[in-house]
Scaffold this motif. Structure first.
Motif, PDB file in Angstrom:
ATOM      1  N   THR A   1       2.330  -7.618 -10.711  1.00 42.05           N
ATOM      2  CA  THR A   1       1.224  -6.831 -10.177  1.00 42.05           C
ATOM      3  C   THR A   1       0.982  -7.176  -8.709  1.00 42.05           C
ATOM      4  O   THR A   1       1.478  -8.188  -8.203  1.00 42.05           O
ATOM      5  N   SER A   2       0.196  -6.360  -8.067  1.00 43.81           N
ATOM      6  CA  SER A   2      -0.165  -6.579  -6.671  1.00 43.81           C
ATOM      7  C   SER A   2      -1.042  -7.827  -6.563  1.00 43.81           C
ATOM      8  O   SER A   2      -1.977  -8.000  -7.340  1.00 43.81           O
TER       9      SER A   2
ATOM     10  N   SER B   1      -3.165  -8.494  -4.222  1.00 46.04           N
ATOM     11  CA  SER B   1      -4.519  -8.107  -3.820  1.00 46.04           C
ATOM     12  C   SER B   1      -5.340  -7.577  -4.988  1.00 46.04           C
ATOM     13  O   SER B   1      -6.552  -7.746  -5.039  1.00 46.04           O
ATOM     14  N   ALA B   2      -4.675  -6.971  -5.993  1.00 48.64           N
ATOM     15  CA  ALA B   2      -5.388  -6.459  -7.162  1.00 48.64           C
ATOM     16  C   ALA B   2      -5.647  -7.555  -8.193  1.00 48.64           C
ATOM     17  O   ALA B   2      -6.727  -7.627  -8.777  1.00 48.64           O
ATOM     18  N   SER B   3      -4.658  -8.415  -8.424  1.00 52.85           N
ATOM     19  CA  SER B   3      -4.778  -9.441  -9.462  1.00 52.85           C
ATOM     20  C   SER B   3      -5.496 -10.699  -9.005  1.00 52.85           C
ATOM     21  O   SER B   3      -6.209 -11.324  -9.773  1.00 52.85           O
TER      22      SER B   3
ATOM     23  N   THR C   1      -5.665 -13.248  -1.170  1.00 57.20           N
ATOM     24  CA  THR C   1      -5.561 -12.419   0.036  1.00 57.20           C
ATOM     25  C   THR C   1      -6.669 -12.773   1.021  1.00 57.20           C
ATOM     26  O   THR C   1      -6.419 -12.925   2.214  1.00 57.20           O
TER      27      THR C   1
ATOM     28  N   LYS D   1       0.435  -8.896   6.562  1.00 51.87           N
ATOM     29  CA  LYS D   1       1.564  -7.971   6.439  1.00 51.87           C
ATOM     30  C   LYS D   1       2.908  -8.645   6.684  1.00 51.87           C
ATOM     31  O   LYS D   1       3.940  -8.111   6.299  1.00 51.87           O
TER      32      LYS D   1
ATOM     33  N   GLN E   1       3.365  -9.788  -1.457  1.00 48.42           N
ATOM     34  CA  GLN E   1       2.542  -8.660  -1.895  1.00 48.42           C
ATOM     35  C   GLN E   1       2.444  -8.568  -3.421  1.00 48.42           C
ATOM     36  O   GLN E   1       1.550  -7.915  -3.942  1.00 48.42           O
ATOM     37  N   TRP E   2       3.385  -9.201  -4.146  1.00 50.24           N
ATOM     38  CA  TRP E   2       3.480  -9.046  -5.588  1.00 50.24           C
ATOM     39  C   TRP E   2       3.600 -10.401  -6.271  1.00 50.24           C
ATOM     40  O   TRP E   2       4.074 -11.352  -5.677  1.00 50.24           O
TER      41      TRP E   2
END
Length: 198
Positions: free
Chosen positions: A67-68, A70-72, A77, A88, A93-94
């Motif tokens: 998963t990302s 930033s989401a998990s 982040t 960046k 990212q994952w």
């Protein structure tokens, strides 16, 4: 394997108690000291796989458990941005993340809330998994106290120690608990001590 090979050692239901005892004795005589049997199992993997059945289901369904970041783990982040501003470039990212990494029944394991917070989540998870592995094998974990039990643990990352090192105030909060809570070598020691494995 074929069904016949899997059931070869099975005891037919029509055998008498004496025949069953003889059958078990013959199996025991043919078992080498080097033979190994896996009688209990558990796991905690990304994708909500908190037991072998859900892990197997993820494999069967070919579920992507990455998963990302930033989401998990949005805090990762946020912390990275504070330190390096740019997320960046080399920032990953994952990732594959397990659920409820912060959940732990400290009271069950006789660990104070303060000490539990200072413990690397890997220590907490191995305590829980060891208990459930023994249970899944059909044993009562408490009955193994004082027994000769080998415990082998492989550990790789020490992210929690890095996180704590970046917040010096935590040393004052947790004190000596951090010493036993952060060392990777303590993971197997904490488990064997708690279960009283010899």
């Amino acid at each position: 394997p074929k069904i016949a090979s899997v059931t070869q050692g099975a005891v037919p239901q029509t055998k008498t108690k004496i025949q069953i005892k003889e059958h078990i004795t013959s199996i025991q005589e043919n078992v080498s000291e080097r033979d190994i049997a896996i009688i209990g199992m558990n796991c905690h993997f990304p994708g909500g796989a908190s037991d072998p059945a859900s892990f197997w289901e993820n494999l069967v369904q070919q579920k992507n458990c990455v998963t990302s970041v930033s989401a998990s783990r949005p805090q990762i982040t946020t912390d990275y941005k504070k330190l390096y501003a740019d997320v960046k470039g080399s920032f990953p990212q994952w990732g594959g993340f397990i659920d409820n990494v912060d959940a732990f029944d400290a009271g069950f394991f006789g660990v104070s809330p303060l000490e539990a917070e200072s413990m690397d989540p890997q220590q907490r998870k191995i305590l829980e998994l060891t208990w459930s592995v023994i249970e899944s094998s059909g044993y009562n974990p408490r009955q193994l106290a004082g027994q000769d039990v080998g415990l082998f643990v492989g550990v790789h990352n020490n992210d929690y120690a890095e996180l704590v090192a970046s917040q010096l105030g935590l040393m004052e909060t947790y004190g000596a608990y951090l010493d036993s809570g952060l060392h990777m070598s303590m993971i197997s020691n904490r488990v064997s001590r708690w279960f009283n494995f010899h």
